[in-house]
Design an enzyme around this catalytic site. Structure first.
Site, PDB file in Angstrom:
ATOM      1  CB  CYS A   1      -1.029 -15.104  15.359  1.00 46.09           C
ATOM      2  SG  CYS A   1       0.126 -13.858  14.727  1.00 46.09           S
TER       3      CYS A   1
ATOM      4  N   GLY B   1     -12.287  -9.345   9.101  1.00 50.89           N
ATOM      5  CA  GLY B   1     -11.024  -8.732   9.466  1.00 50.89           C
ATOM      6  C   GLY B   1     -10.717  -7.533   8.607  1.00 50.89           C
TER       7      GLY B   1
ATOM      8  CG  HIS C   1      -8.220 -17.641   9.368  1.00 49.47           C
ATOM      9  ND1 HIS C   1      -7.549 -16.451   9.487  1.00 49.47           N
ATOM     10  CD2 HIS C   1      -8.286 -17.887   8.038  1.00 49.47           C
ATOM     11  CE1 HIS C   1      -7.231 -15.998   8.290  1.00 49.47           C
ATOM     12  NE2 HIS C   1      -7.663 -16.864   7.400  1.00 49.47           N
TER      13      HIS C   1
ATOM     14  CD  GLN D   1      -6.454 -13.189  19.391  1.00 47.63           C
ATOM     15  OE1 GLN D   1      -5.611 -12.467  18.873  1.00 47.63           O
ATOM     16  NE2 GLN D   1      -7.199 -14.052  18.690  1.00 47.63           N
TER      17      GLN D   1
ATOM     18  N   GLY E   1     -12.147 -15.520   7.710  1.00 44.42           N
ATOM     19  CA  GLY E   1     -11.219 -15.758   6.611  1.00 44.42           C
ATOM     20  C   GLY E   1     -11.799 -15.454   5.250  1.00 44.42           C
TER      21      GLY E   1
END
Length: 336
Positions: free
Chosen positions: A100, A233, A171, A70, A212
């Site tokens: 982010c 995550g 997300h 990434q 998410g």
């Protein structure tokens, strides 16, 4: 990978890129638990790859495949240069971070703030795609701040796909760039799974994955009835044993009990090599603390890894001692 999944109706399970967590030592551990899960690096800024210690930044263990890199950035030229450099390291995918929300990425004009600049993201994707030999993908939010996701997200997807993106991971929350910390941005903005599901229905020929608030494999499997991919995550990090069920439940491999002692031995050998090359064993063991949630001995396991591994001269024997605290007769009772 993505086109094959679309063509065959296959699904992709991924462990999300997480800053300070999904380094190469974390990914090696995760690969011991799942042969098929797609693993992501932490976000790495393009400038760091261009100007930094490339082997240290980009190097990883061959066992980690499939593994995706990434990238963070908003300069198409720098991103394409980073992609060309990374090609020598053999990553299976290059992903652009557009999700982010930290202050650091905002000051660098990348991450979630790029949701406001879809044309910039499209230029970045096109530039990366022009030099990449592997899929180029995007991970984004549904919007930021006062944006209306129902309007913003369809346009964003259309632009990045037209620019050549092979997949879009979404997300399913907004990011609030003012007033919320990065930690709060993982919990406070409400999830909108239905919107992400709609994006998939409206783009049947585009691989779209969801991320998410997904806490277990039951939820993951439910999402996969709507989506092409699912990404976990924090749940995959804090309850690492969950990954031991991925190959069976997501990829249809035969069911079976994990070989925990083989995992122990593999991690000890890995830690021994890491320490021999100048590392500290706690850099390995800190990623193992989430194993064995709910099993007898798990608390003592965590104590040993957290305390003894930081002592001067600590080595792989700490891992053996921690595993000795677990009652493996109760392995079938692991809460996954």
């Amino acid at each position: 990978m993505y086109q094959k999944a679309l063509a065959t109706g296959g699904k992709i399970f991924a462990v999300a890129p997480m800053i300070d967590w999904t380094d190469t030592r974390c990914r090696f551990l995760h690969r011991q638990l799942s042969s098929h899960a797609l693993l992501y690096t932490e976000m790495i800024v393009a400038d760091a790859i261009i100007h930094g210690q490339r082997d240290k930044i980009l190097g990883y263990h061959a066992a980690e495949h499939p593994v995706a890199l990434q990238l963070g950035g908003s300069d198409p030229t720098k991103l394409s240069e980073a992609v060309k450099i990374a090609a020598d390291y053999g990553y299976d995918e290059i992903n652009l971070n557009v999700g982010c929300p930290s202050d650091r990425v905002q000051s660098g004009t990348f991450g979630a703030c790029l949701m406001r600049e879809p044309e910039t993201v499209a230029r970045c994707v096109a530039s990366m795609k022009a030099v990449a030999t592997v899929p180029v993908t995007v991970k984004c939010r549904i919007g930021v701040d006062d944006q209306e996701p129902e309007t913003v997200l369809p346009d964003f997807i259309a632009r990045v796909v037209e620019a050549g993106a092979d997949a879009v991971w979404i997300h399913a929350r907004k990011a609030w760039l003012q007033g919320l910390s990065p930690k709060e941005n993982r919990d406070v903005p409400p999830l909108d799974y239905d919107l992400v599901y709609r994006m998939k229905r409206e783009n049947p020929d585009v691989f779209i994955g969801i991320n998410g608030g997904i806490t277990d494999l039951d939820q993951a499997q439910l999402h996969l009835t709507h989506m092409d991919g699912v990404m976990l995550g924090r749940a995959a990090y804090h309850n690492t044993s969950i990954l031991a069920e991925v190959d069976h439940r997501i990829y249809g491999e035969p069911a079976g009990e994990p070989d925990w002692l083989a995992l122990r031995d593999n991690m000890m050998a890995y830690a021994d090599d890491y320490v021999a090359h100048g590392g500290r064993v706690n850099h390995v063991t800190r990623h193992m603390v989430g194993l064995f949630q709910g099993m007898p001995g798990a608390r003592r396991f965590r104590q040993i890894l957290s305390n003894d591994a930081t002592k001067p001269g600590a080595g792989p024997e700490v891992i053996a001692a921690a595993f000795a605290a677990i009652n493996f007769d109760a392995a079938s009772d692991i809460a996954v």
